[in-house]
Design a protein around this motif. Sequence first.
Motif, short mmCIF file in Angstrom:
data_model
loop_
_atom_site.label_atom_id
_atom_site.label_comp_id
_atom_site.label_asym_id
_atom_site.label_seq_id
_atom_site.Cartn_x
_atom_site.Cartn_y
_atom_site.Cartn_z
N SER A 11 -66.25 37.40 -72.92
CA SER A 11 -67.15 37.35 -73.78
C SER A 11 -66.78 38.14 -75.11
CB SER A 11 -68.41 37.64 -73.46
OG SER A 11 -68.77 39.06 -73.10
N ASN A 87 -75.07 31.88 -69.46
CA ASN A 87 -74.94 30.60 -70.17
C ASN A 87 -76.57 30.29 -70.48
OD1 ASN A 87 -72.45 29.99 -70.37
ND2 ASN A 87 -72.40 29.20 -68.32
N TYR A 195 -66.71 32.79 -73.23
CA TYR A 195 -65.95 31.71 -72.60
C TYR A 195 -65.77 31.94 -71.21
CZ TYR A 195 -61.90 28.32 -71.73
OH TYR A 195 -61.30 27.70 -71.05
N LYS A 196 -65.77 30.84 -70.16
CA LYS A 196 -65.77 31.14 -69.00
C LYS A 196 -64.88 29.93 -68.55
CE LYS A 196 -70.27 33.32 -68.43
NZ LYS A 196 -71.33 33.27 -67.36
N GLN A 204 -65.35 24.86 -67.29
CA GLN A 204 -65.35 25.71 -68.56
C GLN A 204 -66.66 25.66 -69.33
OE1 GLN A 204 -63.35 23.09 -68.05
NE2 GLN A 204 -61.02 23.35 -68.57
N SER A 205 -66.95 26.94 -69.75
CA SER A 205 -68.19 27.08 -70.43
C SER A 205 -67.99 27.81 -71.82
CB SER A 205 -69.29 27.74 -69.58
OG SER A 205 -68.68 29.35 -69.60
N HIS A 206 -68.62 27.27 -72.82
CA HIS A 206 -68.55 27.88 -74.31
C HIS A 206 -69.77 28.14 -74.71
CE1 HIS A 206 -64.40 26.01 -74.42
NE2 HIS A 206 -65.07 24.93 -73.71
#
Length: 974
Positions: A11, A87, A195-196, A204-206
């Motif tokens: 992050s 998130n 970002y993960k 993926q996560s943004h």
Amino acid sequence: MRFKNKLMTTSLLVGTSVLATPAFAQSGQPAPAVTTQADPQVQADQAEPTAESEVVITGTLIRNPNLVASSPVNVVNEAEITLRAPNNAEELIRRIPGVTPGIGSQVNNGSNGINSVDLRGLGTQRNIVLLDGNRIVPTLANGATDLNVIPVALISRVDVLTGGASTTYGADAVSGVVNFITNRNFSGIDARAAYKLTERGDGQSHRVDLTIGGNFAEDRGNAVISFGYTKVEPVYQTRPFALFGISSRTGAASGSSATTTPTNINFGGTTGYQQLNPGGTAFVPYYEGFNFNPYNIFQTPLERKSAYGAATYEIADGIEFYARGLFSSNEISSIIAPSGIFGNPLVVNANNPYLTPALRDQICTFNGIALGTACTSRTGSTATTGLPLPAVYRRLVELGPRIGNYQNNVYDARVGTRFDVTSSSSLDLSLSYGKSEQNQTNSGYVLNSRVQQALLATSTTACTVTTASCVPLNLFGPTGSITPAQVAFIQGSANIAIDTQLQQARALYSGDLGFSAPWASNPVSFALGGEYRRYTYDRVPDARSQDPSELGGAGGAVLPFSGGYNVKEAYAELIAPIASDKPFFDELTLEAGVRYSDYKLTTGQGFDATTYKVGATWQPVDAIRLRGNYQRAVRAPNIGELFAPNVTGLTNLQVDPCALTNPVGNANLIATCLAQGAPAGQIGVIPNPVAGQANGTGGGNANLTPEKADTYTLGVVVTPKSILPGFSASLDYYNIDINSAITAPTPGDSLAACFNSPSPTSAACLAIRRNPVSGALSGPTGTVAGLPLYSTNQGRLRTNGFDFTANYDRDLGPVRLGLNLSGNYTRSLKFKATPTSYDRECAGYFSANCGPSLGQVQPKWSWTQRTSLGFGAATLSLLWRHIGEVNYEGTAADFLQRGFSGTNCAATGNPGNSCSRYLFRGAVTNQAPAKSALAGKTYDFNTIKAFDYFDLNAQFDIERRFQLTLGVLNLFDK
């Protein structure tokens, strides 16, 4: 290399003001973890500098920061929020001990399209979600608020009060409140990006957020606006340990126990299930279930767009105007295995082009139809004129997965004015309006009516029905035999629209009375107020959603309904310091409150409720504080509990007392099974519920009345500043007892009411209705009612346990050490759905008889512990999360008293009907056994062992304006 092989999180936090980076990180101090503060005074100290009237202290409406309330509160501070980089808000609070995860990103099959919270395992309907101490519009009929609407970027802390709070916030705060506190008087620019991804490169996560704020009008006003965007990708169940569903009764790889590919048909009697062989050339005895795991997901996809704005303006001395508004647009999808035909009775023409003579003759033989002309001439559309297929099961993989897409739009605005009435009291008047719109689209489903049309065919291009677009269906071929043209005809979607609104008006007068007790230094403080709330709810499903027999695998009909109520409330609170700075009375404070609520339903009915509380804090010496309170909470039934129509859906059940050979030789049990609708020819071969899912019928009840709860907490806080500087600890005992609880029987309760003393004339037995073809408790929800699961006021819920914390902060030369522990021990969580139900213990156990009414699994022990080391502008931090062991309910010593058949596996060590300790033998599906992580291993399905997870974070401050956080979640890949 460890970091690259595990779940990784990065992050980036960028800002140009002090608020953009936590003060702890700037000074080189480690970020504190989740902690239970000693009292709300500490919370006030953590808040941004504001006027006294703006300090939000969770647990009381009195806004004097010099006073101490008696309720223990778990606090997640801004530094911890930054480290976790969630998130959404649900990810942040689900790890707090004492919080049972509600619906969130980890729930796929069973998602309702929102993220919610469950306190103490008592249900999402028994707590309230607040934003800066105020309610926001709920999304669902049960009153649950979607946590996706919370502006994560602006949260300065989260307060979780896990105990009765009905007097302070309203009658539905039986198990407590979750209060999200936003940054006040924000000035500057705060830009964040996170970002993960998982070690396998999926999921993926943004997340990006931009917040801009500042003062205006010579610092008499402040305005802030924040925009956010989040996108999360799914994680499919393709990990080695999840390639197959595993039967806890056989230890073998399994899945759906009847719905298969190729087609499986139950012809009843001793013939039973007959499945097409892989080539589609002959029916053979059932041999293979459908492995639905690879189609399902561990993490649901999310896309969120949000905006939040707030402003304050001092119109004149002592008069302040404030406003806030939020908008959130969230799209969540659930992705589950393909649709199918789930036991529907169908008819096929004998001259169907896809029905070979060999298959046709087998169908005739199974149905007792003579071969020859009697068989080949059956070409009608009914079971007496065509060839009957009594109960058809086919997983239609050619259609692709079923997708439930939830589009949620939430609008919520609040405006108000604060007036200083005297130098020590103020009046706060506010209005708010919120609207939630949920549009659910269910796609990928088979339309059962069109399947029947497509089977009545005489050629590969023509059906005997009048539907112009009808395409004949090949239901008798191998997997993949259904063509795209056939898919286009039998596949369809459905839509459900939900509209929820909340209107509020509130007046709150608070301050102090201008005098104090003779031995106290602080004056007596008070809060007086009135509140009006109006809830409305409308659900509008389309025609396909309302038809229980149309969508294959939809779980039952969704019927339209509307409902609502308004409530008028008056309340008062008092905090009275009795003594301070006296021997053995460094501080003594008493607290009291009362709230009266008058409810009026849209049906014209009404009821009222009175809640009250008393509490005290006693600090005999500076280092020790004792606290306790008692509250009578009264929760009114919500819109869903009152107005939802009764429908048949799915519930969890593995073992049916009438299944297989259970009734053989028992005349009374046979008569009972027959009285429930089972065919005589099925006795001895009645199947257990398909995929562990039985039908159940239930819904709302307009005659429900409020439930009553008694809650109390007793605790001690230790802060030995002179002996051990930087150390604090707390221990609190809680007890919540809910009577006249609004509950529905569990599957075990419904069965026990009948089968403890089975009788073909018993009302409890006759209320259970079976599949007229197979005798099972599963089948088409339009014709098989299954178990009666109706809501009443006859339940009882009780829980008690301990919350504990310990915090230590110390400089060790150039290094700053931070040790923080927060934990929970749930001593008991008891649930009794009806007066005749068993009073079952759910703490430390898992089963279908605890889950449906109480939420998720509640372990006895859980804790989080963070160790942080600060090195100037850098901080290294390790978070240890512990989730205690839980056991299958059948291992309890009193299992046989609960109305279950089978053997108590704890008492005998015998697996019995439901308890099992098996060697996992590998797959019986199309996947290779060697791919499974459990193949060839012995696994105890009666126990979910304790798990310990570790998250590692490193945080760096760069020139005080930039902050970089790197993290690895689940460091050891548990």
